[in-house]
Motif scaffolding. Sequence first.
Motif, PDB file in Angstrom:
ATOM      1  N   VAL A 162       8.665   0.267 -28.563  1.00 33.99           N
ATOM      2  CA  VAL A 162       9.443   1.505 -28.535  1.00 33.99           C
ATOM      3  C   VAL A 162       9.353   2.239 -29.869  1.00 33.99           C
ATOM      4  O   VAL A 162       9.068   3.436 -29.930  1.00 33.99           O
ATOM      5  CB  VAL A 162      10.917   1.212 -28.178  1.00 33.99           C
ATOM      6  CG1 VAL A 162      11.786   2.437 -28.450  1.00 33.99           C
ATOM      7  CG2 VAL A 162      11.030   0.796 -26.722  1.00 33.99           C
ATOM      8  N   ILE A 183       7.478   5.939 -30.932  1.00 33.03           N
ATOM      9  CA  ILE A 183       8.133   7.099 -31.551  1.00 33.03           C
ATOM     10  C   ILE A 183       7.307   7.601 -32.732  1.00 33.03           C
ATOM     11  O   ILE A 183       7.134   8.813 -32.922  1.00 33.03           O
ATOM     12  CB  ILE A 183       9.557   6.739 -32.014  1.00 33.03           C
ATOM     13  CG1 ILE A 183      10.431   6.394 -30.812  1.00 33.03           C
ATOM     14  CG2 ILE A 183      10.176   7.890 -32.803  1.00 33.03           C
ATOM     15  CD1 ILE A 183      11.822   5.909 -31.169  1.00 33.03           C
ATOM     16  N   TYR A 191      15.397   6.942 -27.519  1.00 36.31           N
ATOM     17  CA  TYR A 191      14.345   5.933 -27.675  1.00 36.31           C
ATOM     18  C   TYR A 191      14.672   5.010 -28.855  1.00 36.31           C
ATOM     19  O   TYR A 191      14.540   3.792 -28.771  1.00 36.31           O
ATOM     20  CB  TYR A 191      12.997   6.612 -27.929  1.00 36.31           C
ATOM     21  CG  TYR A 191      12.278   7.062 -26.687  1.00 36.31           C
ATOM     22  CD1 TYR A 191      11.751   6.143 -25.772  1.00 36.31           C
ATOM     23  CD2 TYR A 191      12.093   8.414 -26.428  1.00 36.31           C
ATOM     24  CE1 TYR A 191      11.085   6.559 -24.639  1.00 36.31           C
ATOM     25  CE2 TYR A 191      11.428   8.841 -25.285  1.00 36.31           C
ATOM     26  CZ  TYR A 191      10.923   7.915 -24.390  1.00 36.31           C
ATOM     27  OH  TYR A 191      10.269   8.332 -23.273  1.00 36.31           O
ATOM     28  N   LYS A 205      17.656   4.079 -21.360  1.00 38.34           N
ATOM     29  CA  LYS A 205      16.381   4.226 -20.650  1.00 38.34           C
ATOM     30  C   LYS A 205      16.438   5.439 -19.714  1.00 38.34           C
ATOM     31  O   LYS A 205      15.506   6.242 -19.636  1.00 38.34           O
ATOM     32  CB  LYS A 205      16.079   2.964 -19.842  1.00 38.34           C
ATOM     33  CG  LYS A 205      15.610   1.772 -20.642  1.00 38.34           C
ATOM     34  CD  LYS A 205      15.325   0.623 -19.683  1.00 38.34           C
ATOM     35  CE  LYS A 205      14.931  -0.638 -20.436  1.00 38.34           C
ATOM     36  NZ  LYS A 205      14.714  -1.762 -19.508  1.00 38.34           N
ATOM     37  N   ALA A 238      16.247   8.575 -21.666  1.00 41.23           N
ATOM     38  CA  ALA A 238      14.890   8.844 -22.131  1.00 41.23           C
ATOM     39  C   ALA A 238      14.051   9.458 -21.017  1.00 41.23           C
ATOM     40  O   ALA A 238      13.214  10.337 -21.259  1.00 41.23           O
ATOM     41  CB  ALA A 238      14.237   7.557 -22.630  1.00 41.23           C
TER      42      ALA A 238
END
Length: 330
Positions: free
Chosen positions: A62, A66, A43, A30, A33
Amino acid sequence: MKGVNRDMLKCRSWLSLINGDIEGAQETLKELALEDANSVDSYFAAGVLMRVRGDHARAVHVHNSILEWENLDRGLARLVALELMEDYYAAGDFKCVEDNYHRAEHTERAAWLRASAVENQARYEEAAKLWEKMGGHGADAARCWLKLALGNRGENEADMVKFARKALKADENCTEARFELARHYLGRKKKQKAVDEASEIVRRDLVKSYEDMGKLEAFYYEAGEVDALHKLVFSRIAAKSSNQWIYVYAAGHFLKKENRDKSIEILDYYMKNHGYDTAVVRTYAEIIEEPVLLDVFSHDLYRCRECGERFNEDHELCPGCGGRDTLRKL
């Protein structure tokens, strides 16, 4: 500095994984990211870890996010879409598994997930065809055809026979399909056909439990061919069959005739050639009345007829493979 920090965070996440600290790895990913909004791999990995921890909704979020990124590499998009299917499958959302199949571009794993999702929605005919289309999944296709056969048992015997034959076409070693056909033929006084199907179960070493041998004996008895079953069993033993239930049945047969020595000889023959199977050793212990062995088997043992795992307690669903009503007492 930014690049160095990113690399350090990646190292921390992998070290956490190596040490089994999934929660720590997730937190580091996290952070990574946030450090680099374009770090797709971070991710991606974070989503996978969320699924592993059972946080399916966040994993879906998540991986979906993406796929919404611009200029996402096609190969990476396919990989992320596959993970999204895995997320939905783990969550039991089988409809969404199907809906995302096209995004994974028909990869082998995606095809497996789709077929399994369709089967889990009880659309067995469609699932059977998907398994067959994939190739190498005959047992899976046979399982679906068999469920259709059992669903028609007693109500529409013509369809039962049709689906049972489809199961055998997909997997000629589908024991349950052969049992169903034998039952059907015997009920219609077609004794030879019933015996032929039952005989194949023994010839192919498809017997999965002592109960199966009992069912076979009942078929042969009703057909007036019990002696034929005994001859077939002894011929399989002579051919060094590795099916333990055939030996246990043969030992029981001689024990009923009060030929204890022959029973022991048959079980000894199995253990010498094939090792110490639980059912064989337990039967041996009961015959020779060996107190130490009998104490070992004083508690009931169960084995799944699908995956072969053994358990000390009975379960409606096998803890090993999830099969329903597949555990049998040894």
